[in-house]
Every structure is written in C-alpha cells, then in structure tokens.
Design a protein around this motif. Structure first.
Motif, short mmCIF file in Angstrom:
data_model
loop_
_atom_site.label_atom_id
_atom_site.label_comp_id
_atom_site.label_asym_id
_atom_site.label_seq_id
_atom_site.Cartn_x
_atom_site.Cartn_y
_atom_site.Cartn_z
N UNK A 63 42.75 77.35 -111.96
CA UNK A 63 41.73 78.17 -112.51
C UNK A 63 42.06 79.38 -112.52
N UNK A 64 41.49 80.31 -113.30
CA UNK A 64 41.63 81.87 -113.02
C UNK A 64 40.48 82.45 -112.22
N UNK A 65 39.42 81.94 -112.22
CA UNK A 65 38.57 82.26 -111.36
C UNK A 65 37.50 81.28 -110.94
N UNK A 66 36.77 81.21 -109.46
CA UNK A 66 35.86 80.22 -109.19
C UNK A 66 34.79 79.98 -110.04
N UNK A 67 34.12 81.06 -110.60
CA UNK A 67 33.06 80.78 -111.79
C UNK A 67 31.78 80.75 -111.08
N UNK A 68 30.62 81.17 -111.77
CA UNK A 68 29.24 81.22 -111.30
C UNK A 68 28.81 79.82 -111.15
N UNK A 69 29.15 78.93 -111.77
CA UNK A 69 28.56 77.27 -111.64
C UNK A 69 29.07 76.90 -110.68
N UNK A 70 30.28 76.91 -110.26
CA UNK A 70 30.83 76.46 -109.00
C UNK A 70 30.36 77.33 -107.70
N UNK A 71 29.93 78.36 -107.81
CA UNK A 71 29.22 79.02 -106.70
C UNK A 71 28.17 78.35 -106.39
N UNK A 72 27.09 78.10 -107.57
CA UNK A 72 25.69 77.04 -107.39
C UNK A 72 26.23 75.93 -106.60
N UNK A 73 27.25 75.10 -107.05
CA UNK A 73 27.77 73.82 -106.49
C UNK A 73 28.05 74.16 -104.89
N UNK A 74 28.64 75.21 -104.60
CA UNK A 74 29.15 75.54 -103.30
C UNK A 74 27.82 75.73 -102.44
N UNK A 75 27.01 76.33 -102.95
CA UNK A 75 25.68 76.39 -102.34
C UNK A 75 24.86 75.31 -102.19
N UNK A 76 25.10 74.19 -102.86
CA UNK A 76 24.32 73.01 -102.98
C UNK A 76 25.04 72.24 -102.02
N UNK A 77 26.34 72.36 -101.84
CA UNK A 77 27.10 71.74 -100.81
C UNK A 77 26.88 72.11 -99.45
N UNK A 78 26.41 73.53 -99.20
CA UNK A 78 26.05 74.18 -98.08
C UNK A 78 24.81 73.50 -97.55
N UNK A 79 23.75 73.34 -98.42
CA UNK A 79 22.42 72.53 -98.14
C UNK A 79 22.78 71.02 -97.82
N UNK A 80 23.66 70.71 -98.36
CA UNK A 80 23.97 69.03 -98.03
C UNK A 80 24.76 68.94 -96.89
N UNK A 81 25.55 69.79 -96.42
CA UNK A 81 25.97 70.00 -95.12
C UNK A 81 24.93 70.03 -94.29
N UNK A 82 24.07 70.90 -94.15
CA UNK A 82 22.72 71.01 -93.35
C UNK A 82 22.05 69.69 -93.12
N UNK A 83 21.78 69.07 -94.50
CA UNK A 83 21.16 67.71 -94.27
C UNK A 83 21.91 66.66 -93.55
N UNK A 84 23.39 66.51 -93.72
CA UNK A 84 24.15 65.71 -93.01
C UNK A 84 24.24 65.70 -91.62
N UNK A 85 24.16 67.18 -91.13
CA UNK A 85 24.14 67.58 -89.64
C UNK A 85 22.73 66.90 -89.19
N UNK A 86 21.71 67.17 -89.88
CA UNK A 86 20.44 66.90 -89.41
C UNK A 86 20.17 65.28 -89.48
N UNK A 87 20.87 64.68 -90.42
CA UNK A 87 20.83 62.90 -90.24
C UNK A 87 21.68 62.54 -89.16
N UNK A 88 22.89 63.10 -89.11
CA UNK A 88 23.74 62.79 -87.89
C UNK A 88 22.88 62.91 -86.37
#
Length: 261
Positions: A63-88
């Motif tokens: 890909x030539x650029x990461x793109x705004x949509x992937x940045x949104x998904x990466x933000x969601x992934x960060x939240x999911x990482x937080x949820x994963x830590x809390x569940x663990x």
C-alpha cells in the motif's frame, strides 16, 4: 525502489504509533484500576502481536499509504487490547464493569465507521477489510470468554465459530467460495457483540442474559449453517457444470463480510 522504501517506512511508523498508544492505554488502566500481571502481560502480547502481524501484512500489501480508515480500525484495535487486558485481569480480580463496558461499547459503535471512511475516501482495500474483520472477530472472542465465566463454557461457541470456520476452510476448499451479500448475515454478526455486551454489563437478571446470549448463539448457528449449505450446494453445481462463472468485482466470503467494508 527508494520511493517504495519511503512508503514502507511510513507505514511501519503508523503501526509503531498504534503499539505505543496501546501501551499508553495499558498504563492508564494500570494507574486507574491497578492492572494486575495477567492484564499487563496479555495487553502487551496483544500490542506486540498486532504490531508484528499488521507490519508484515502492510509490507506484503505494498500500500502507498496507511489511510484514514485503517487508522480508525487501529484505534478500535487499541480499545480491544484494553478490553482483552481487563478480561485477562478478571481471572485474578473482578474488573470494573463500567470501564469494561465503556471500552467495549465504543469499539462496537466504531464498527462500520472505518468502512464508511474507506468508501468515502476511496481507500478501500482487501487488507483494510481483513484488518477490520480480525479486530471484530477477536473482540467477540474476548467477550465470549468473559461472559462464559458467568453463563458457562458454551458461550465460547460464539467467539470460536468464526475461527472454526476458517480452520475448516483450510481443509475444505469450497468453503472459501464467494457468498452473495446478505443483510441478515451482517445483522447476525452485529447482534453477537451487542448480546455479549449486555450480558457482560450485568444490568439484567441472569435469566434474561441467558436468553439473550442463547438467542444470539442460535442466530449465529443459523447464519453459518445457511451459508455452509449454500456453499455446499453451489460446489456440487460447479462440479457438475465446470464452466467457470465470471468472478465478482469484490468477492465477499462469509468471514470477510463481517468486516463491513
């Protein structure tokens, strides 16, 4: 070649920033609730795994650029990482349900936003759809683990079904064929996260939570079963009539349609 290396370096910087934000979120959770060793370890593993897998996928995608949509998904992934830590962490001590529900709710509300951003900015890509889908699937898996501690191990069927389908598709090639678009399929996929969030919030009586999650599982079994039967029937049709049909412009296998891109 130099230009490609420049693009690749920028993409790797994006993933590194995502990993850094993930660690900052873990530090914030640690300072607010005193995140235990299990939560820290799981969160760090999630951050590293996300960075490593995404970096490799970006390098291969060219890909030539990461793109705004992937940045949104990466933000969601960060939240999911937080949820994963809390569940663990919940295996050692009861997590703050309000915080867990809040992170999960934001992650679920943002689902679909990345797809809309991708379409409006003309940056849709196979990698973006796959990234979105993997984040969705992993969140459902983590939520099913959390709710299973309340309702029983059968809830893990919700989180594990998509991964079971992927495993089956590796040995049964006809499961990889494209499916026609289905609003029902997308609705059922969205219902799973909502049902698990409601059950995990503990706002409703146990009997109601049980009914909600059982209904969600039933709808998921119906959806997967219907699609598997459709794929099986069509694989037999193609075997009898080997004339190849033109491939759709954007194939939508069942596991990718969950991504909403």
């Amino acid at each position: 070649m130099a230009l490609n290396n420049t693009y690749d370096a920028r993409l790797q910087q994006e993933t590194a920033v995502g990993a850094g934000i993930q660690i900052l979120l873990l530090a914030l959770l640690g300072s607010v609730i005193g995140l235990g060793p299990a939560g820290w370890l799981t969160g760090l593993v999630f951050a590293f795994a996300t960075w490593a897998v995404l970096s490799r996928a970006l390098h291969r995608s060219r890909l030539s650029s990461f793109g705004p949509a992937n940045r949104v998904t990466l933000g969601r992934a960060t939240l999911v990482g937080g949820v994963t830590a809390l569940v663990a962490d919940s295996f050692e001590s009861a997590p703050p349900v309000t915080l867990l529900v809040g992170l999960t709710a934001v992650a679920l509300l943002l689902d679909g936003v990345d797809g809309k951003v991708a379409r409006r900015t003309g940056t849709s890509s196979a990698l973006g759809a796959r990234f979105d889908m993997e984040v969705d699937a992993f969140l459902i898996l983590v939520l099913s683990v959390y709710v299973s501690m309340q309702l029983g191990p059968w809830v893990l069927l919700i989180g594990g079904m998509r991964y079971a389908f992927v495993a089956a598709a590796r040995v049964t090639p006809w499961l990889n064929a494209a499916l026609p678009p289905s609003f029902a399929r997308k609705t059922v996929a969205a219902v799973q996260g909502i049902a698990l969030l409601l059950a995990g919030s503990e706002l409703l009586p146990s009997a109601v939570n049980l009914t909600i999650v059982l209904s969600a599982l039933g709808s998921l079994l119906w959806s997967f079963g219907r699609d598997v039967l459709w794929l099986r029937r069509n694989s037999r049709t193609l075997a009898q009539d080997p004339v190849p049909a033109p491939a759709p412009a954007t194939p939508e296998p069942m596991v990718l349609e969950l991504a909403g891109r």
